[in-house]
Design a protein around this motif. Structure first.
Motif, short mmCIF file in Angstrom:
data_model
loop_
_atom_site.label_atom_id
_atom_site.label_comp_id
_atom_site.label_asym_id
_atom_site.label_seq_id
_atom_site.Cartn_x
_atom_site.Cartn_y
_atom_site.Cartn_z
N ASP A 95 0.87 -1.16 0.00
CA ASP A 95 0.00 0.00 0.00
C ASP A 95 0.92 1.23 0.00
OD1 ASP A 95 -2.33 1.65 0.47
OD2 ASP A 95 -1.75 1.71 2.58
N GLY A 109 0.30 -3.21 4.64
CA GLY A 109 -0.71 -2.16 4.56
C GLY A 109 -1.05 -1.66 5.95
N LYS A 141 -8.99 -3.59 -3.91
CA LYS A 141 -7.67 -4.22 -3.96
C LYS A 141 -7.74 -5.74 -3.97
CE LYS A 141 -5.21 -0.45 -1.68
NZ LYS A 141 -4.28 -0.11 -0.58
N ASP A 153 -7.19 -2.29 3.13
CA ASP A 153 -6.21 -3.35 2.84
C ASP A 153 -6.68 -4.72 3.36
OD1 ASP A 153 -4.11 -1.66 1.70
OD2 ASP A 153 -3.93 -0.85 3.74
N THR A 192 -2.39 0.81 -4.86
CA THR A 192 -2.94 1.91 -4.07
C THR A 192 -4.29 2.35 -4.62
OG1 THR A 192 -2.52 4.15 -3.24
CG2 THR A 192 -1.60 3.61 -5.40
#
Length: 169
Positions: free
Chosen positions: A8, A100, A78, A105, A52
């Motif tokens: 991240d 992260g 993600k 995340d 990201t």
């Protein structure tokens, strides 16, 4: 053995601050120690990915400086993205590490065999992490995660030697 490290950005590679200059350009502070850690990871044969939810030219620039070619910005979900990436590239869960710091995340972290987070990650991330780095986001946490991964599987000293020509005792 870890073959892919997913990172991240905001709060992990950076201090979680979002800065704007007088012309509206977004600026980010990255830690040089994280850069060194990522060079060591690559020397150990670990592929590095940036994933990201935001888009920023500073991220592209930092990735280019570190020769990271797997840079994915504006990734809204993600876990969906990472699931597809892992399948398409033949990575098993135990070969993937994630670093992260916040709830966006969580789902992606669940797809990975090893999870690290900065010391200042949110409580829920800290409770789910395999390793809580002693460093805060943007202050060397990623380097801390790399050292933990490579030390655990015996690759740390050789990777440092390969990256920087330095022998560790």
């Amino acid at each position: 053995m870890i073959r892919l490290l997913v990172l991240d950005v905001d709060g992990t590679l950076t201090d979680n601050g979002i800065y704007y200059d007088s012309t509206g350009n977004e600026l980010k502070k990255f830690a040089a120690k994280d850069g060194a850690g990522l060079m060591i990871a690559r020397a150990a044969g670990i592929r590095v990915m940036i994933c990201t939810g935001r888009e920023c030219e500073a991220v592209r620039r930092r990735a280019a400086d570190l020769k990271i070619t797997d840079v994915y910005q504006n990734v809204g979900r993600k876990a969906d993205f990472l699931h597809t990436f892992l399948q398409e590239n033949g990575y098993a869960k135990e070969e993937v590490a994630y670093c992260g710091d916040d709830v966006n995340d969580l789902a992606a972290m669940a797809l990975c065999g090893f999870v690290a987070c900065p010391a200042d990650a949110t409580d829920i991330i800290r409770s789910r992490a395999d390793y809580i780095c002693p460093q805060r986001g943007g202050e060397g946490a990623v380097r801390g995660a790399v050292e933990k991964i490579l030390t655990e599987d015996g690759r740390w000293k050789d990777a440092v030697q390969a990256a920087f020509g330095v022998e560790l005792d």
